[in-house]
Motif scaffolding. Sequence first.
Motif, PDB file in Angstrom:
ATOM      1  N   PHE A   1      62.173  30.267  37.411  1.00 40.51           N
ATOM      2  CA  PHE A   1      61.306  29.469  38.338  1.00 40.51           C
ATOM      3  C   PHE A   1      61.581  28.082  38.586  1.00 40.51           C
ATOM      4  CE2 PHE A   1      58.149  33.414  37.396  1.00 40.51           C
ATOM      5  CZ  PHE A   1      58.358  33.768  38.736  1.00 40.51           C
ATOM      6  N   LEU A   2      62.099  27.326  37.342  1.00 44.94           N
ATOM      7  CA  LEU A   2      62.411  25.999  37.482  1.00 44.94           C
ATOM      8  C   LEU A   2      63.623  25.816  38.478  1.00 44.94           C
ATOM      9  CD1 LEU A   2      61.784  24.779  33.938  1.00 44.94           C
ATOM     10  CD2 LEU A   2      60.414  24.191  35.822  1.00 44.94           C
ATOM     11  N   GLY A   3      64.679  26.891  38.498  1.00 46.19           N
ATOM     12  CA  GLY A   3      65.966  26.706  39.425  1.00 46.19           C
ATOM     13  C   GLY A   3      65.141  26.769  40.794  1.00 46.19           C
ATOM     14  N   VAL A   4      64.275  27.517  40.949  1.00 45.34           N
ATOM     15  CA  VAL A   4      63.753  27.640  42.500  1.00 45.34           C
ATOM     16  C   VAL A   4      63.031  26.247  42.782  1.00 45.34           C
ATOM     17  CG1 VAL A   4      61.892  28.802  43.966  1.00 45.34           C
ATOM     18  CG2 VAL A   4      63.372  30.192  42.489  1.00 45.34           C
ATOM     19  N   TRP A   5      62.172  25.855  41.987  1.00 46.86           N
ATOM     20  CA  TRP A   5      61.371  24.650  42.128  1.00 46.86           C
ATOM     21  C   TRP A   5      62.301  23.262  42.190  1.00 46.86           C
ATOM     22  CZ3 TRP A   5      58.897  20.985  38.356  1.00 46.86           C
ATOM     23  CH2 TRP A   5      57.889  20.276  38.908  1.00 46.86           C
ATOM     24  N   LEU A   6      63.157  23.103  41.016  1.00 45.55           N
ATOM     25  CA  LEU A   6      64.064  21.946  41.321  1.00 45.55           C
ATOM     26  C   LEU A   6      65.476  21.978  41.898  1.00 45.55           C
ATOM     27  CD1 LEU A   6      63.641  21.315  37.462  1.00 45.55           C
ATOM     28  CD2 LEU A   6      62.396  20.215  39.096  1.00 45.55           C
ATOM     29  N   TYR A   7      65.937  23.079  41.901  1.00 50.44           N
ATOM     30  CA  TYR A   7      67.037  23.050  42.716  1.00 50.44           C
ATOM     31  C   TYR A   7      67.162  23.776  43.814  1.00 50.44           C
ATOM     32  CZ  TYR A   7      68.317  20.978  38.166  1.00 50.44           C
ATOM     33  OH  TYR A   7      68.417  20.196  37.131  1.00 50.44           O
ATOM     34  N   GLY A   8      66.220  24.307  44.415  1.00 50.30           N
ATOM     35  CA  GLY A   8      65.857  25.237  45.603  1.00 50.30           C
ATOM     36  C   GLY A   8      66.888  26.497  45.714  1.00 50.30           C
ATOM     37  N   GLU A   9      67.018  26.949  44.327  1.00 49.95           N
ATOM     38  CA  GLU A   9      67.636  28.110  44.265  1.00 49.95           C
ATOM     39  C   GLU A   9      66.799  29.566  44.795  1.00 49.95           C
ATOM     40  OE1 GLU A   9      68.876  28.688  40.050  1.00 49.95           O
ATOM     41  OE2 GLU A   9      69.942  26.880  40.209  1.00 49.95           O
ATOM     42  N   ALA A  10      67.303  30.353  45.263  1.00 55.23           N
ATOM     43  CA  ALA A  10      66.565  31.553  46.080  1.00 55.23           C
ATOM     44  C   ALA A  10      65.796  32.377  45.153  1.00 55.23           C
ATOM     45  CB  ALA A  10      67.755  32.325  46.696  1.00 55.23           C
ATOM     46  N   MET A  11      64.677  32.881  45.401  1.00 61.31           N
ATOM     47  CA  MET A  11      64.081  33.870  44.734  1.00 61.31           C
ATOM     48  C   MET A  11      63.906  35.122  45.302  1.00 61.31           C
ATOM     49  SD  MET A  11      62.445  35.060  41.859  1.00 61.31           S
ATOM     50  CE  MET A  11      62.435  33.484  41.005  1.00 61.31           C
ATOM     51  N   SER A  12      64.742  36.088  45.132  1.00 60.49           N
ATOM     52  CA  SER A  12      64.743  37.238  45.966  1.00 60.49           C
ATOM     53  C   SER A  12      63.786  38.366  45.235  1.00 60.49           C
ATOM     54  CB  SER A  12      66.122  37.994  45.997  1.00 60.49           C
ATOM     55  OG  SER A  12      66.577  38.278  44.752  1.00 60.49           O
ATOM     56  N   LEU A  13      63.556  39.302  45.976  1.00 58.52           N
ATOM     57  CA  LEU A  13      62.571  40.509  45.317  1.00 58.52           C
ATOM     58  C   LEU A  13      63.287  40.946  44.193  1.00 58.52           C
ATOM     59  CD1 LEU A  13      60.031  41.998  45.912  1.00 58.52           C
ATOM     60  CD2 LEU A  13      61.121  43.518  47.467  1.00 58.52           C
ATOM     61  N   PRO A  14      64.609  41.662  44.189  1.00 60.56           N
ATOM     62  CA  PRO A  14      65.214  42.041  42.953  1.00 60.56           C
ATOM     63  C   PRO A  14      65.139  41.106  41.828  1.00 60.56           C
ATOM     64  CG  PRO A  14      66.568  42.461  44.777  1.00 60.56           C
ATOM     65  CD  PRO A  14      65.503  41.685  45.240  1.00 60.56           C
ATOM     66  N   LYS A  15      65.249  39.805  42.045  1.00 63.50           N
ATOM     67  CA  LYS A  15      65.001  38.697  41.000  1.00 63.50           C
ATOM     68  C   LYS A  15      63.558  38.940  40.331  1.00 63.50           C
ATOM     69  CE  LYS A  15      68.524  35.295  41.972  1.00 63.50           C
ATOM     70  NZ  LYS A  15      68.731  34.162  42.515  1.00 63.50           N
ATOM     71  N   LEU A  16      62.509  38.773  41.288  1.00 65.73           N
ATOM     72  CA  LEU A  16      61.185  38.947  40.888  1.00 65.73           C
ATOM     73  C   LEU A  16      60.820  39.951  40.069  1.00 65.73           C
ATOM     74  CD1 LEU A  16      58.685  37.233  41.133  1.00 65.73           C
ATOM     75  CD2 LEU A  16      58.184  38.251  43.180  1.00 65.73           C
ATOM     76  N   ALA A  17      61.663  41.221  40.616  1.00 62.11           N
ATOM     77  CA  ALA A  17      61.339  42.555  39.836  1.00 62.11           C
ATOM     78  C   ALA A  17      61.667  42.495  38.488  1.00 62.11           C
ATOM     79  CB  ALA A  17      61.824  43.527  40.642  1.00 62.11           C
ATOM     80  N   GLY A  18      62.930  41.862  38.339  1.00 65.25           N
ATOM     81  CA  GLY A  18      63.414  41.589  37.100  1.00 65.25           C
ATOM     82  C   GLY A  18      62.762  40.886  36.013  1.00 65.25           C
ATOM     83  N   ILE A  19      62.038  39.755  36.682  1.00 67.30           N
ATOM     84  CA  ILE A  19      61.243  38.898  35.898  1.00 67.30           C
ATOM     85  C   ILE A  19      59.928  39.738  35.530  1.00 67.30           C
ATOM     86  CG2 ILE A  19      59.553  37.069  36.205  1.00 67.30           C
ATOM     87  CD1 ILE A  19      61.955  35.644  38.041  1.00 67.30           C
ATOM     88  N   LEU A  20      59.571  40.286  36.315  1.00 67.60           N
ATOM     89  CA  LEU A  20      58.331  41.278  35.826  1.00 67.60           C
ATOM     90  C   LEU A  20      58.625  42.320  34.866  1.00 67.60           C
ATOM     91  CD1 LEU A  20      56.690  41.893  39.499  1.00 67.60           C
ATOM     92  CD2 LEU A  20      55.748  40.364  37.606  1.00 67.60           C
ATOM     93  N   LEU A  21      59.869  42.925  34.781  1.00 67.97           N
ATOM     94  CA  LEU A  21      60.438  43.522  33.827  1.00 67.97           C
ATOM     95  C   LEU A  21      60.462  42.934  32.629  1.00 67.97           C
ATOM     96  CD1 LEU A  21      62.834  46.072  35.834  1.00 67.97           C
ATOM     97  CD2 LEU A  21      60.590  46.599  34.771  1.00 67.97           C
ATOM     98  N   VAL A  22      61.019  41.883  32.599  1.00 63.11           N
ATOM     99  CA  VAL A  22      61.332  41.075  31.241  1.00 63.11           C
ATOM    100  C   VAL A  22      59.920  40.752  30.777  1.00 63.11           C
ATOM    101  CG1 VAL A  22      61.889  38.877  30.438  1.00 63.11           C
ATOM    102  CG2 VAL A  22      63.405  39.952  32.039  1.00 63.11           C
ATOM    103  N   CYS A  23      58.940  40.346  31.695  1.00 64.43           N
ATOM    104  CA  CYS A  23      57.474  40.045  31.084  1.00 64.43           C
ATOM    105  C   CYS A  23      56.959  41.261  30.506  1.00 64.43           C
ATOM    106  CB  CYS A  23      56.878  39.220  32.225  1.00 64.43           C
ATOM    107  SG  CYS A  23      57.056  37.675  32.791  1.00 64.43           S
ATOM    108  N   GLY A  24      56.942  42.487  31.232  1.00 69.32           N
ATOM    109  CA  GLY A  24      56.411  43.448  30.574  1.00 69.32           C
ATOM    110  C   GLY A  24      56.821  44.038  29.396  1.00 69.32           C
ATOM    111  N   GLY A  25      58.286  43.709  29.126  1.00 63.69           N
ATOM    112  CA  GLY A  25      58.894  44.364  28.116  1.00 63.69           C
ATOM    113  C   GLY A  25      58.590  43.599  26.933  1.00 63.69           C
ATOM    114  N   VAL A  26      58.219  42.262  27.043  1.00 65.09           N
ATOM    115  CA  VAL A  26      57.894  41.215  26.035  1.00 65.09           C
ATOM    116  C   VAL A  26      56.565  41.301  25.587  1.00 65.09           C
ATOM    117  CG1 VAL A  26      57.455  38.761  25.350  1.00 65.09           C
ATOM    118  CG2 VAL A  26      59.670  39.353  26.694  1.00 65.09           C
TER     119      VAL A  26
END
Length: 111
Positions: free
Chosen positions: A79-104
């Motif tokens: 999320f900081l990469g998106v906010w600070l550096y304008g990096e893209a946040m795609s649907l697959p990246k967002l899905a991966g983030i949700l999986l990481v959060c769910g796993g933790v």
Amino acid sequence: MTIFYVALGIGILLGVVGQVLLKAGAHGDTLLQQFFSVSSIAGLALYFAAALCYMYALRRIPVSVAFPSVSLSYVLVAFLGVWLYGEAMSLPKLAGILLVCGGVFLITRSA
């Protein structure tokens, strides 16, 4: 026991800031210039401080809980990469983030 979880959280946050500083220091013509930039040196110092916090947290938190929790840093850095550096946040990246959060979440609930 709470102080050990606080140490883990601080370690995670220090690692995130360290990563952002390493990205900020990723400039210059050579790897040597990048390595000796102020941002890179500060980023490495924060990684060291994060490791110290993590070592302290491991005194009472099982490694099977602590290490997966560190993966939350991936979420924050993405999320900081998106906010600070304008990096893209795609649907697959967002899905991966949700999986990481769910796993933790699942790992910390079973401890």
